[in-house]
Scaffold this active site. Structure first.
Site, PDB file in Angstrom:
ATOM      1  CD  GLU A  47     124.572  38.290  59.921  1.00  0.00           C
ATOM      2  OE1 GLU A  47     125.152  37.569  60.749  1.00  0.00           O
ATOM      3  OE2 GLU A  47     124.708  39.540  59.883  1.00  0.00           O
ATOM      4  NE  ARG A 146     122.173  45.144  72.273  1.00  0.00           N
ATOM      5  CZ  ARG A 146     122.799  45.988  71.462  1.00  0.00           C
ATOM      6  NH1 ARG A 146     122.646  45.863  70.159  1.00  0.00           N
ATOM      7  NH2 ARG A 146     123.568  46.937  71.918  1.00  0.00           N
ATOM      8  NE  ARG A 224     126.309  41.873  78.910  1.00  0.00           N
ATOM      9  CZ  ARG A 224     126.207  43.111  78.440  1.00  0.00           C
ATOM     10  NH1 ARG A 224     125.119  43.816  78.708  1.00  0.00           N
ATOM     11  NH2 ARG A 224     127.169  43.646  77.711  1.00  0.00           N
ATOM     12  CG  ASP A 339     129.383  48.729  67.694  1.00  0.00           C
ATOM     13  OD1 ASP A 339     129.211  49.929  68.011  1.00  0.00           O
ATOM     14  OD2 ASP A 339     128.922  47.785  68.349  1.00  0.00           O
ATOM     15  CB  ALA A 352     122.215  50.981  69.887  1.00  0.00           C
TER      16      ALA A 352
END
Length: 445
Positions: A47, A146, A224, A339, A352
Site C-alpha cells: 500500500e 467506507r 457532496r 477499479d 464497489a
C-alpha cells in the site's frame, strides 16, 4: 483390504513460499486478501499510503454485492451488517431508490399535467425478489460508511501481511517464474504473481493494458454533503429524509440516502455538462468549488433540498471518470481487479459491488489451479467471465446517468420508459448468480 481413500484435490502452491502480491489496500484489495487467506493462499499487500484509509462517505450495495461479501467471508458479512443502514420505512424494504421530480414542470408538450419538485415519479423496487439480500439478512438497498467497512476488513487480516509506504513502479517476471516488484523508495520484493488493486489511476494497468488505456472524463462532476438527519427531517419530512431518493431533472440529478444508522443523510448532486465533447484540464480530479457554483447549476430545483446541500456542501467537487475499454485484464502473471480494471460512474451504485464480485471469483479461480506456474489459466478464466459483465456495467451506468438527466434519446422525461429502463438495468445487475458464474469460469480452466 480396505479401499484407499480418494486423493484430495491439489492445493495452490507458491514457489519458494512467495506470496501473491496485492498492489493497493483499498476495499477490493482487502476483500481479495481475506478470501485468499480463507482458501489457504498467502497474500502480501503493498500500500502506497502510511496506513489503510478510504476516501468518500457511503458504499451502496444491492443484492449482488451483499451476496459477494457473504461468499467471501461470513465474518465480513457480519461486520458489514453491523454498520449497514437501510431505508427507514418498512414499506420501502424492497425499494432501491424512489425516483422524484427535481424541478417543477409546466405540463406543456407531451406531458399531461404539471409536476411539482419532490413529487414521486416511481419506486424502483426489487420486484424479482433477488435472493442475495434476502438470504443474507439485509434489505434490497444497504449503505455503509467506507471507513467502517474498511475497519471490518482490516480486523480480519493477520499482522505482517501488509507493507505501507510502497508506491508500485514496475514488475518483471524472473527466470525462475517469480515476479520482481520495484517501488518508488528503491526497494524490491518478490512474488509468485501480482494482482493490481490500485484504483482508477492504476500503475499496474499500464503494464497489463499498455499506457493508452486510461480513464476518460464523462462530462459530470459531483458535489457532496453530509446532512444531520434531524435537520433533514425538519426540512424535507421523514419519508424523503430517511429513505433513498433520486431527484431527476434536465441536465442533472441528486441522490440522497441515510448512512451511519440514519444519523446523517448523504447527498450527492451531479450536473452534466452540455454538448458531446468534454475535457477535464486540471491535473487533480478533485478541485475547489463553492456553494454558489452548486446553486448556479441547480437553480429552480426543489428549494428545501438545495438549501440543505448548499449549507453542508463540501468546498470541492469530484470529476467523474470511467474506464471503458476492450483490453484484457491480465498479462502473464499480472492481473487487474476492481477499479484498476473497470472503474465506472456511480449512476447505478454498483462500483464497489463489482470489486467484491471480482474478489470472490478471482480468489477461487486461483485456488482451483495447481500453483503459481499455472496461475495464468486462472487469470484467463477470470478475464473471460468478468470483463463482459464489468464492461457492460460501465456502459449501463453511463447511459443511466443520461437517463436521470432526461438526456437519454427516446426516453427523455417519460416516466414509464424511464422506469422500464432502470428495471432492465437492475434486473441484469442483481440477478447474477455468482456461484454459477464461478463454475462457468472453472470450466474454462
Amino acid at each position: 483390504m480396505s479401499p484407499l481413500p480418494a486423493p484430495s484435490p491439489p492445493s495452490f502452491q507458491n514457489p519458494s513460499s512467495l506470496p501473491l502480491a496485492i498492489i493497493g489496500g483499498g476495499l477490493g484489495g482487502l476483500a481479495l486478501a481475506i478470501s485468499l487467506l480463507n482458501l489457504g493462499i498467502k497474500p502480501h499487500i503493498y500500500e502506497s499510503a502510511a496506513f489503510f484509509s478510504e476516501i468518500g462517505a457511503g458504499v451502496t450495495s444491492g443484492p449482488n454485492a451483499v451476496q459477494a461479501i457473504g461468499l467471501i467471508d461470513d465474518k465480513l458479512l457480519a461486520g458489514y451488517k453491523k454498520h449497514a443502514t437501510f431505508n427507514k420505512d418498512c414499506e420501502r424494504r424492497d425499494t432501491f431508490l424512489s425516483f422524484r421530480w427535481g424541478k417543477d414542470t409546466d405540463g406543456k408538450g407531451e406531458r399531461e399535467k404539471e409536476r411539482k419538485a419532490g413529487e414521486l415519479m416511481f419506486h424502483l423496487d426489487d420486484v424479482w425478489h433477488s435472493e442475495g439480500a434476502e438470504l443474507m439478512g439485509v434489505k434490497t438497498r444497504s449503505s455503509v460508511h467506507r471507513a467502517r467497512l474498511l475497519d471490518e476488513m482490516v480486523a480480519l487480516l493477520p499482522p505482517n501481511i501488509t507493507s505501507f509506504g510502497k508506491t508500485f513502479e514496475s514488475a518483471e517476471e524472473q527466470a525462475d517464474g517469480s515476479v520482481q516488484l520495484s517501488f518508488a523508495d528503491g526497494t524490491t520484493a518478490f512474488a509468485s504473481a501480482v494482482i493490481g488493486c490500485d484504483g482508477i489511476k492504476s500503475r499496474v494497468r499500464d503494464i497489463v493494458c499498455g499506457p493508452d488505456i486510461q480513464a476518460t472524463y464523462v462530462g459530470e462532476y459531483a458535489f457532496r454533503a453530509m446532512v444531520p438527519v434531524k435537520e433533514c427531517e425538519s426540512k424535507l419530512g421523514s419519508e424523503l429524509a430517511c429513505n433513498g431518493q433520486l431527484y431527476c431533472g434536465p441536465g442533472a440529478y441528486i441522490v440522497t440516502y441515510p448512512v451511519d444508522h440514519g444519523a446523517f443523510i448523504n447527498m450527492v448532486a451531479i450536473p452534466h455538462e452540455r454538448g458531446e465533447k468534454w475535457s477535464w484540464e486540471q491535473a487533480d480530479w478533485t478541485v475547489p468549488a463553492s456553494s454558489d457554483e452548486l446553486l448556479h447549476h441547480f437553480r429552480g430545483w426543489h428549494a428545501p433540498l438545495i438549501a440543505l446541500i448548499a449549507k453542508y456542501c463540501q468546498p470541492r467537487k469530484w470529476a467523474l471518470f470511467h474506464l471503458q475499454h476492450d483490453a484484457k485484464y491480465w498479462k502473464g502473471k499480472i492481473c487487474l481487479l476492481g477499479d484498476a480494471a473497470h472503474a465506472t460512474t456511480p449512476h447505478l451504485g454498483a462500483g464497489a459491488g463489482m470489486a467484491m464480485e471480482d474478489a470472490y471469483i478471482l480468489s477461487n479461480l486461483i485456488a482451483a489451479v495447481r500453483g503459481s506456474d499455472d496461475v495464468e489459466r486462472a487469470f484467463r478464466a477470470f478475464d473471460a467471465v468478468r470483463r463482459p459483465r464489468t464492461q457492460t456495467l460501465i456502459e449501463n451506468s453511463r447511459v443511466a446517468g443520461l437517463a436521470t438527466d432526461f438526456m437519454m434519446e427516446g426516453v427523455g422525461d417519460d416516466v414509464e420508459r424511464l422506469k422500464g429502463r432502470f428495471e432492465e438495468w437492475y434486473r441484469w445487475l442483481w440477478a447474477e448468480d455468482l456461484e454459477v458464474q464461478l463454475e462457468r469460469a472453472k470450466g474454462l480452466l
